[in-house]
Write a protein that holds these residues in place. Structure first.
Motif, PDB file in Angstrom:
ATOM      1  N   PRO A  55      -5.618 -27.047 -25.795  1.00 17.61           N
ATOM      2  CA  PRO A  55      -7.058 -27.302 -25.984  1.00 17.61           C
ATOM      3  C   PRO A  55      -7.908 -26.900 -24.779  1.00 17.61           C
ATOM      4  CG  PRO A  55      -5.758 -29.184 -26.698  1.00 17.61           C
ATOM      5  CD  PRO A  55      -4.821 -28.276 -25.969  1.00 17.61           C
ATOM      6  N   PHE A  56      -7.312 -26.911 -23.590  1.00 17.87           N
ATOM      7  CA  PHE A  56      -8.074 -26.613 -22.382  1.00 17.87           C
ATOM      8  C   PHE A  56      -7.941 -25.158 -21.940  1.00 17.87           C
ATOM      9  CE2 PHE A  56      -6.373 -30.947 -22.257  1.00 17.87           C
ATOM     10  CZ  PHE A  56      -7.547 -31.677 -22.215  1.00 17.87           C
ATOM     11  N   MET A  57      -6.836 -24.505 -22.318  1.00 19.47           N
ATOM     12  CA  MET A  57      -6.530 -23.206 -21.753  1.00 19.47           C
ATOM     13  C   MET A  57      -6.679 -22.032 -22.713  1.00 19.47           C
ATOM     14  SD  MET A  57      -6.000 -23.916 -18.668  1.00 19.47           S
ATOM     15  CE  MET A  57      -5.689 -22.192 -18.298  1.00 19.47           C
ATOM     16  N   SER A  58      -6.641 -22.276 -24.004  1.00 18.58           N
ATOM     17  CA  SER A  58      -6.626 -21.157 -24.954  1.00 18.58           C
ATOM     18  C   SER A  58      -7.855 -20.267 -24.815  1.00 18.58           C
ATOM     19  CB  SER A  58      -6.523 -21.699 -26.388  1.00 18.58           C
ATOM     20  OG  SER A  58      -7.581 -22.603 -26.662  1.00 18.58           O
ATOM     21  N   VAL A  59      -9.041 -20.866 -24.703  1.00 19.61           N
ATOM     22  CA  VAL A  59     -10.267 -20.074 -24.565  1.00 19.61           C
ATOM     23  C   VAL A  59     -10.269 -19.319 -23.238  1.00 19.61           C
ATOM     24  CG1 VAL A  59     -12.775 -20.166 -24.390  1.00 19.61           C
ATOM     25  CG2 VAL A  59     -11.584 -21.605 -26.058  1.00 19.61           C
ATOM     26  N   LYS A  60      -9.836 -19.964 -22.168  1.00 22.54           N
ATOM     27  CA  LYS A  60      -9.806 -19.320 -20.857  1.00 22.54           C
ATOM     28  C   LYS A  60      -8.835 -18.136 -20.841  1.00 22.54           C
ATOM     29  CE  LYS A  60     -11.001 -23.526 -18.295  1.00 22.54           C
ATOM     30  NZ  LYS A  60     -10.570 -24.484 -17.240  1.00 22.54           N
ATOM     31  N   VAL A  61      -7.682 -18.323 -21.475  1.00 21.85           N
ATOM     32  CA  VAL A  61      -6.713 -17.224 -21.531  1.00 21.85           C
ATOM     33  C   VAL A  61      -7.272 -16.058 -22.328  1.00 21.85           C
ATOM     34  CG1 VAL A  61      -4.449 -16.535 -22.420  1.00 21.85           C
ATOM     35  CG2 VAL A  61      -4.705 -18.707 -21.210  1.00 21.85           C
ATOM     36  N   TRP A  62      -7.975 -16.347 -23.421  1.00 21.15           N
ATOM     37  CA  TRP A  62      -8.569 -15.279 -24.225  1.00 21.15           C
ATOM     38  C   TRP A  62      -9.619 -14.505 -23.423  1.00 21.15           C
ATOM     39  CZ3 TRP A  62      -7.615 -12.391 -28.173  1.00 21.15           C
ATOM     40  CH2 TRP A  62      -8.632 -11.674 -28.786  1.00 21.15           C
ATOM     41  N   ARG A  63     -10.398 -15.220 -22.639  1.00 22.19           N
ATOM     42  CA  ARG A  63     -11.409 -14.559 -21.813  1.00 22.19           C
ATOM     43  C   ARG A  63     -10.769 -13.654 -20.759  1.00 22.19           C
ATOM     44  NH1 ARG A  63     -15.256 -19.851 -20.623  1.00 22.19           N
ATOM     45  NH2 ARG A  63     -16.258 -19.959 -22.687  1.00 22.19           N
ATOM     46  N   GLU A  64      -9.618 -14.067 -20.270  1.00 30.37           N
ATOM     47  CA  GLU A  64      -8.925 -13.304 -19.224  1.00 30.37           C
ATOM     48  C   GLU A  64      -7.764 -12.499 -19.803  1.00 30.37           C
ATOM     49  OE1 GLU A  64      -9.960 -13.111 -16.223  1.00 30.37           O
ATOM     50  OE2 GLU A  64     -11.468 -14.716 -16.218  1.00 30.37           O
ATOM     51  N   ARG A  65      -7.849 -12.152 -21.085  1.00 32.36           N
ATOM     52  CA  ARG A  65      -6.724 -11.498 -21.755  1.00 32.36           C
ATOM     53  C   ARG A  65      -6.360 -10.155 -21.114  1.00 32.36           C
ATOM     54  NH1 ARG A  65     -11.187 -11.430 -24.931  1.00 32.36           N
ATOM     55  NH2 ARG A  65     -11.960  -9.457 -25.793  1.00 32.36           N
ATOM     56  N   GLN A  66      -7.347  -9.427 -20.610  1.00 36.34           N
ATOM     57  CA  GLN A  66      -7.034  -8.160 -19.961  1.00 36.34           C
ATOM     58  C   GLN A  66      -6.186  -8.378 -18.709  1.00 36.34           C
ATOM     59  OE1 GLN A  66     -10.763  -6.145 -19.281  1.00 36.34           O
ATOM     60  NE2 GLN A  66     -10.892  -5.390 -21.396  1.00 36.34           N
TER      61      GLN A  66
END
Length: 304
Positions: A55-66
């Motif tokens: 819940p805390f990391m999924s959005v952050k990981v998607w933003r930093e996917r590159q």
């Protein structure tokens, strides 16, 4: 007392807390061997950590996917060594040795790291590191032989101790990989992606060996392993490194055998024997000596 002094003392409590959590986890690992298989608790541990972080990391990981895609191979290797090989062998070793021995062998990580660094980074250890490493290795053999080296020659050592030594060796690679690559990626994103890889690595073993069911006897151990040593202790440890520095923080790892022995004695009624005392002192003396700086001899790189 000034505010600065208060901050220093509070910061010193952080590595103590992390080491205490990890020491308790070694005892938990030994306790739960009769209630859940090694592959099951290892898989559930990282599944719990994944569910807590998502819940805390999924959005952050998607933003930093590159950034993640750029470093996915290194993260996959880190997960293999630090989360699967080290932890998996540790859970398996608990079936064949004591929590006390596991704690003592775990303290050997700094020594193995010196030699893995020599192998991979071409760092030549100074004379203190060499002598300290040899001294610690003698202490380790003494503990594994239960105070009689002849026992080690005749029996080949205890399987659990040997497996734990191998696990610690793999974890030394984990630390050296971190130093070698110095990934420019946020620590929490790195941890989260490594957990995902760890779960993927477990799938073949889960399909082959199956999973034990969660029940009242093992649920507490699974939740503890998935939250405290997997998430809280690393965060507390990283905060300590930032506040008091890596060298001062790493010294606290030497307390792990002591904490583990005390917890195992109280909880599992494991005896602390004379050979544990003598071998443990020899190991710790070697570790302290190995961390001593040699003013006359600088660490250099081999040209190959």
């Amino acid at each position: 007392m000034t505010q600065q002094n208060k901050t220093v003392w509070w910061a010193l409590a952080l590595p103590l807390l992390a080491v205490l959590i990890w020491s308790l986890n070694i005892t938990v690992t030994r306790y739960v061997v009769d209630y859940i298989s090694p592959v099951s608790i290892s898989f559930y541990r990282w599944l719990v950590a994944f569910l807590v972080l998502t819940p805390f990391m999924s959005v952050k990981v998607w933003r930093e996917r590159q950034l993640v895609v750029q470093h996915w191979k290194q993260l996959a290797v880190l997960a293999a060594f630090g989360m699967v090989l080290y932890q998996g062998l540790g859970y398996t070793a608990a079936h064949y040795t004591t929590a006390t021995n596991m704690g003592i062998i775990n303290a050997f990580i700094p020594i193995f790291t010196i030699f893995v660094s020599m192998l991979m980074l071409k760092d030549i250890p100074n004379r203190f590191a060499v002598v300290g490493s040899l001294l610690s290795f003698m202490g380790l053999l003494y503990v594994m032989a239960q105070g009689n080296l002849l026992n080690l020659v005749q029996s080949g050592g205890h399987l659990g101790d040997v497996m734990m030594v191998l696990a610690v060796f793999f974890y030394a690679f984990y630390g050296v990989f971190l130093k070698k690559w110095q990934l420019k990626i946020p620590l929490m994103i790195s941890l989260y992606v490594q957990i995902i890889f760890a779960l993927l690595y477990h799938l073949p073993f889960v399909l082959w060996l199956g999973l034990d069911a969660i029940n009242p006897q093992n649920v507490g151990s699974v939740l503890y392993a998935g939250i405290f040593p997997s998430l809280i202790a690393p965060l507390v440890w990283m905060l300590a490194v930032q506040m008091i520095g890596p060298n001062r923080t790493s010294i606290f790892m030497n307390l792990m055998p002591v904490f583990t022995a005390i917890i195992a004695n109280i909880w599992l009624a494991e005896a602390w024997t004379v050979y544990h005392s003598l071998g443990g002192v020899i190991i710790l003396l070697g570790i302290v000596l190995a961390q001593k700086k040699d003013g006359a001899v600088k660490v250099v790189k081999l040209n190959v």
